[in-house]
Write an enzyme that holds these catalytic residues in place. Sequence first.
Site, PDB file in Angstrom:
ATOM      1  N   ASP A 281      -0.992 -13.160 -13.609  1.00  0.00           N
ATOM      2  CA  ASP A 281      -0.166 -12.554 -14.654  1.00  0.00           C
ATOM      3  C   ASP A 281       0.367 -11.209 -14.151  1.00  0.00           C
ATOM      4  O   ASP A 281       0.609 -11.067 -12.961  1.00  0.00           O
ATOM      5  CB  ASP A 281      -0.976 -12.436 -15.951  1.00  0.00           C
ATOM      6  CG  ASP A 281      -0.094 -12.442 -17.193  1.00  0.00           C
ATOM      7  OD1 ASP A 281       1.004 -11.865 -17.140  1.00  0.00           O
ATOM      8  OD2 ASP A 281      -0.491 -13.013 -18.215  1.00  0.00           O
ATOM      9  N   HIS A 304       3.224 -11.785 -12.156  1.00  0.00           N
ATOM     10  CA  HIS A 304       4.389 -11.638 -13.022  1.00  0.00           C
ATOM     11  C   HIS A 304       5.074 -10.288 -12.863  1.00  0.00           C
ATOM     12  O   HIS A 304       5.967  -9.946 -13.626  1.00  0.00           O
ATOM     13  CB  HIS A 304       4.001 -11.884 -14.489  1.00  0.00           C
ATOM     14  CG  HIS A 304       3.657 -13.324 -14.763  1.00  0.00           C
ATOM     15  ND1 HIS A 304       3.354 -13.782 -16.011  1.00  0.00           N
ATOM     16  CD2 HIS A 304       3.588 -14.395 -13.944  1.00  0.00           C
ATOM     17  CE1 HIS A 304       3.101 -15.090 -15.951  1.00  0.00           C
ATOM     18  NE2 HIS A 304       3.235 -15.480 -14.704  1.00  0.00           N
TER      19      HIS A 304
END
Length: 476
Positions: A281, A304
């Site tokens: 993430d 991310h």
Amino acid sequence: MKRNNKLSFLFFLIVVVAVFTTFAIISAEARKHHYKKSKPEKHHKGKGGKHYIAPGSATIPAPAPSPLPHYGPYPTGSTIFDILSFGAKGDGVSDDSEALLAAWKAACKVPGATVEIPAEFKFLIKPITLQGPCMPHLVLQIDGTLLAPPEVGAWPKSSLFQWLNFKWIHNFTIQGTGTVDGQGSNWWGPYNAAYYVQKRSKHIPGMKPTALRFYASTNVTVRDIEIVNSPQCHLKFDNSGGIKVNNITIISPESSPNTDGIHLQNTRDVEIQHSNIACGDDCVSIQTGCSNVHVHHINCGPGHGISLGGLGKDKSVACVSDVIIEEISLQNTLAGVRIKTWQGGIGSVKNVTFSSIQVSNVKYPVIIDQFYCDKKFCRNQTEAVAISGIKFDRIIGSYSAQPIHIACSNDVPCTDVDLVDIQLKPSFGYQGSRQALCWNSYGKSQGPLVPSSIDYCLIRESGSVKRTAKSHEHAC
Ligand SMILES: *[C@@H]1O[C@H](CO)[C@@H](O)[C@H](O)[C@H]1NC(C)=O
Ligand SMILES: *[C@@H]1O[C@H](CO)[C@@H](O)[C@H](O)[C@H]1NC(C)=O
Ligand SMILES: *[C@@H]1O[C@H](CO)[C@@H](O)[C@H](O)[C@H]1NC(C)=O
Ligand SMILES: *[C@@H]1O[C@H](CO)[C@@H](O)[C@H](O)[C@H]1NC(C)=O
Ligand SMILES: *[C@@H]1O[C@H](CO)[C@@H](O)[C@H](O)[C@H]1NC(C)=O
């Protein structure tokens, strides 16, 4: 006379035996409790090693331990509290939680103490809270490995929020060449690469633990260590301040869901630098209540990217200000640098600079997304977290989906957005959109700008737009 001599000899013998026994017991104790602060006052009661024997008493006196060997942490002895001296096995299988807690408790009382996790040992630790307040300048020296319980079932339902919880500590440092291993793979569930999502499993609770969490703590430094495979977030600070993170490594597979690298919430005065983060993430996630945050010299990817938000979920108040993100290198990430807010939230994001951002095969290098939605459909709403004073400066490299994506709320425009020196080329073999997208976003751009569509992406600012945006900045 002769009888007297015999008595003296006997007396001498008793004294020798007593002294020897005493010494043997003390050194054994000293070795056993090496650093345990084991009430040294007790030992001071002896009188310089001279044993008083009551006349006519033939029994060997109880050992009166003295002189004091130089152990014990304070004031003259060692300030190192080795977890092995507190009963830890270090075999990676035995539960060493109590030993760590005991070492922590002892060290906590001593200024400048160090809790040592020695190299080449693995310590299995259950979810625990290492609590302050402690004497200042406590250090947790991690040279070996800390392991979380690998089976999901081994975690008590009440302890799913985090694994190692540091609470109410000030002037504290974690350092060392060791590893904190969350052993999280059983939490991640089956990964569906085609859909880029995790399948839900009824055996895995919705809440998954963060590996290291600092709560209500100030002046904390985390440096040099490696944090891997957390069930969820790796390193989280909330309701804290004066945070320094330096030279750490965070690694978990790209397929691990919600495994943020570093997560900040309600935390101010933060510097995160010279670290490598690869996870499933956000490499760095900055949430509401954060201000004066400086993130620089970070390698990120896969993951991310670096993210402010999502902010304003469920109509909540979000306030983030005074953030500098610079000298960042991102490879193969979903986003580069982004701000994402949910519709319907209130508050503001102000004074954020992203500069010297190197991207390589990043899907969306630059994102402001005020329509953030984790479902198929989120209703359009009129309120929004107001975004102003955002500078993107020297964003250079390659993208694989869209170079610029700035989508601001229909009712609350983004203002004072700067795009300066943006040079983004499609990744090798890329066929998609090469257009910069800006929606309801006001500000100015300055070359060089590649693709050139960036030059007319933002709308030129006017006084009335600024006033509209300003009127939404309440609540912070
Ligand atoms: C933390 O350390 C600083 C600087 O050494 C000192 O001024 C401060 O009083 C310490 N705070 C606590 C709570 O020990
Ligand atoms: C960074 O951390 C590594 C691993 O712990 C260590 O070997 C190295 O010396 C550290 N570098 C600096 C500049 O402190
Ligand atoms: C944090 O550190 C600063 C600078 O060393 C010091 O002035 C301050 O008192 C510390 N705060 C706490 C709560 O220890
Ligand atoms: C913007 O944030 C930076 C970094 O925290 C700070 O140094 C600067 O003073 C802030 N600028 C304004 C206008 O508040
Ligand atoms: C919400 O607003 C955006 C921007 O105007 C628009 O593209 C989108 O279709 C709207 N969504 C809904 C569900 O009305």
